[in-house]
Design a protein around this motif. Structure first.
Motif, short mmCIF file in Angstrom:
data_model
loop_
_atom_site.label_atom_id
_atom_site.label_comp_id
_atom_site.label_asym_id
_atom_site.label_seq_id
_atom_site.Cartn_x
_atom_site.Cartn_y
_atom_site.Cartn_z
N ASN A 86 0.60 21.60 58.30
CA ASN A 86 0.74 20.27 57.73
C ASN A 86 0.59 20.38 56.23
N SER A 87 1.24 19.50 55.50
CA SER A 87 1.01 19.45 54.06
C SER A 87 1.06 18.01 53.62
N ILE A 88 0.35 17.70 52.55
CA ILE A 88 0.39 16.34 52.02
C ILE A 88 0.54 16.37 50.50
N ASN A 89 0.57 17.58 49.94
CA ASN A 89 0.48 17.66 48.48
C ASN A 89 1.85 17.76 47.80
N LYS A 90 2.92 17.78 48.58
CA LYS A 90 4.24 17.87 47.96
C LYS A 90 4.88 16.49 47.92
N ASN A 91 6.05 16.46 47.30
CA ASN A 91 6.79 15.21 47.28
C ASN A 91 7.47 14.98 48.62
N ARG A 92 7.88 16.09 49.25
CA ARG A 92 8.52 15.99 50.57
C ARG A 92 7.68 16.83 51.54
N ASN A 93 6.93 16.15 52.35
CA ASN A 93 6.01 16.86 53.24
C ASN A 93 6.54 16.92 54.67
N PHE A 94 6.28 18.07 55.30
CA PHE A 94 6.65 18.26 56.69
C PHE A 94 5.44 18.78 57.45
N PHE A 95 5.43 18.58 58.74
CA PHE A 95 4.42 19.29 59.55
C PHE A 95 5.08 19.93 60.75
N THR A 96 4.38 20.93 61.31
CA THR A 96 4.94 21.73 62.39
C THR A 96 4.20 21.44 63.68
N LEU A 97 4.94 21.34 64.77
CA LEU A 97 4.33 21.09 66.09
C LEU A 97 4.44 22.35 66.94
#
Lengths: 280, 173
Positions: free
Chosen positions: A118-129
């Motif tokens: 997971n990431s929250i620090n970018k402008n476009r964030n993605f997370f992996t399941l």
């Protein structure tokens, strides 16, 4: 002086001392009933303590599989509630009782999954399941938690999938105000991971700070009525016909763990219908 | 077999006999102080000559203790205490070393060294011995109060007997 005490080194005498005391210990435990009882009682106390500790450690490792099974069970129960057409649609919480005409109820399957990146620090964030197409996940499925919407699946491999987080500047979510029904678009400006922007609410709408925001249902991704967050503040820019509002998200995406992927069971039918119009 | 060895063997046998034939009977018959044991035979290990290495003293103590144990029906307890006594004996020598040091063929007796020195030396060792003995006998520190009481009372009476013996016989070796 030192020559008195040692033809042997002191180390050697310590070893012999320990050796003889061990023999004595063996003899004491072997031949004396009282000491024998104490020995075995203490032994069982100590081994009991160790067993308890190892058991606790084992429980700790066992926790994740317990959590998995609970997530599966939750998914099953929520699915039953969501799909039971005799009941009013009641999703996720008691405070959110969205009643939709039973004829409109769409069927969703809930696939429990776990966020492994997971990431929250970018402008476009993605997370992996940790689940993918093998488990029935496909692109454009909505991802929710009991507290709210968190993202949409984008790419899927056999066992993993990558989802676009709500905290992505490209994300647009169609939302409605639960109290009045006015709808707008929610997007993220890349600053606070707990706050999103809400636009396109017409200025004649009546807003109150604290209004609950729900999904509008104007897409096949999310069913209507899922909780998203609450209205934090709003204003009207001079000359604009729409509110600029901010929404506090219900789910803290920065510590996402267990989530549900929403599989729309009737989506192929809808797509077929829509493409048939385009092809006309 | 030189003279000193024979003498030590005789002394060992005599002390063990005193312990198991007289002192043990006293212990059994004295209901008025049931937590008192007069321990006299450790004096045999205390008086062993300095030239014996710690290891040989420990082995001698081990077997002495086993013999006493076989009479006390407490297999291993006296042996463990004697090995412990033999182990700490060099430390007592070091702590109480006289200014001029020891000579090689010395036995730690009151005759060779001074009587006050022997009192300190045997006192230190006997106190350790009694504490170790009663700790092992209890086999748990749950009754530490009882262990300490037994240690002090037994130490007191054992020391009276040991010092009386040293004053009366005053052995050279």
């Amino acid at each position: 002086m030192a020559s008195f005490f040692g033809n042997f080194s002191r180390f050697g005498s310590v070893l012999v001392f320990l050796f003889l005391e061990l023999i004595c210990l063996f003899l004491i435990v072997q031949f004396n009933q009282k000491q024998r009882d104490i020995w075995f009682y203490s032994g069982s106390l100590i081994s009991g303590k160790f067993l308890e500790m190892s058991n606790q450690a084992g429980n700790y490792f066992y926790l994740s599989s317990v959590a998995d099974s609970i997530a599966n069970e939750n998914a099953l129960l929520l699915e039953q509630i969501t799909n039971d057409k005799s009941l009013p649609l009641l999703i996720f919480s008691d405070t959110l009782e969205v009643q939709i005409d039973t004829a409109q109820t769409v069927r969703y399957e809930l696939l429990p999954s776990k966020v492994i990146n997971n990431s929250i620090n970018k402008n476009r964030n993605f997370f992996t399941l940790d689940k993918g197409s093998a488990d029935g996940i496909a692109p454009h499925m909505g991802i929710v938690t009991p507290k709210g919407v968190v993202g949409i699946v984008r790419q899927v491999s056999d066992n993993y999938s990558v989802a676009m987080s709500l905290l992505n500047s490209q994300m647009r979510v169609s939302v409605a105000i639960k109290r009045t029904g006015y709808f707008g678009t929610m997007s993220w400006q890349g600053k606070n991971p707990l706050v999103m922007d809400l636009d396109d609410i017409p200025k004649h709408a009546d807003l109150i700070v604290g209004d609950t925001l729900i999904t509008s249902g104007y897409s096949a991704i999310f069913p209507p009525g899922l909780q998203l967050g609450i209205l934090r503040d709003f204003k009207i820019e001079p000359g604009s016909n729409f509110y600029s509002a901010r929404v506090e998200l219900g789910e803290d995406i920065s510590r996402l763990n267990y989530i549900y992927v929403l599989k729309h069971l009737e989506k192929p039918e809808i797509l077929e219908l829509e493409t048939s119009i385009e092809n006309e | 077999m030189n003279n000193a060895v024979v003498q030590n063997v005789i002394r060992g046998v005599a002390f063990i006999l005193i312990q198991v034939l007289i002192l043990k009977q006293m212990e059994i018959n004295s209901s008025w102080l049931h937590f008192m044991s007069i321990l006299f035979y450790p004096l045999f290990i205390i008086l062993l000559p300095l030239r014996y290495s710690t290891i040989s003293v420990m082995v001698i103590g081990f077997f002495t203790g086993l013999i006493v144990d076989s009479f006390y029906h407490s297999m291993g307890i006296h042996a463990a205490s004697c090995v412990f006594l033999a182990f700490i004996r060099p430390f007592a020598f070091t702590i109480l070393s006289p200014r001029e040091g020891y000579s090689v063929d010395l036995s730690p007796t009151a005759h060779k060294l001074s009587f006050p020195w022997f009192v300190r030396f045997s006192g230190l060792l006997m106190l350790s011995f009694c504490f170790f003995y009663f700790s092992v006998e209890a086999f748990t520190f749950a009754y530490i109060g009882q262990i300490l009481l037994k240690t002090i009372v037994s130490f007191f009476f054992s020391m009276i007997l040991i010092l009386a013996f040293m004053m009366i016989f005053n052995p050279k070796e």
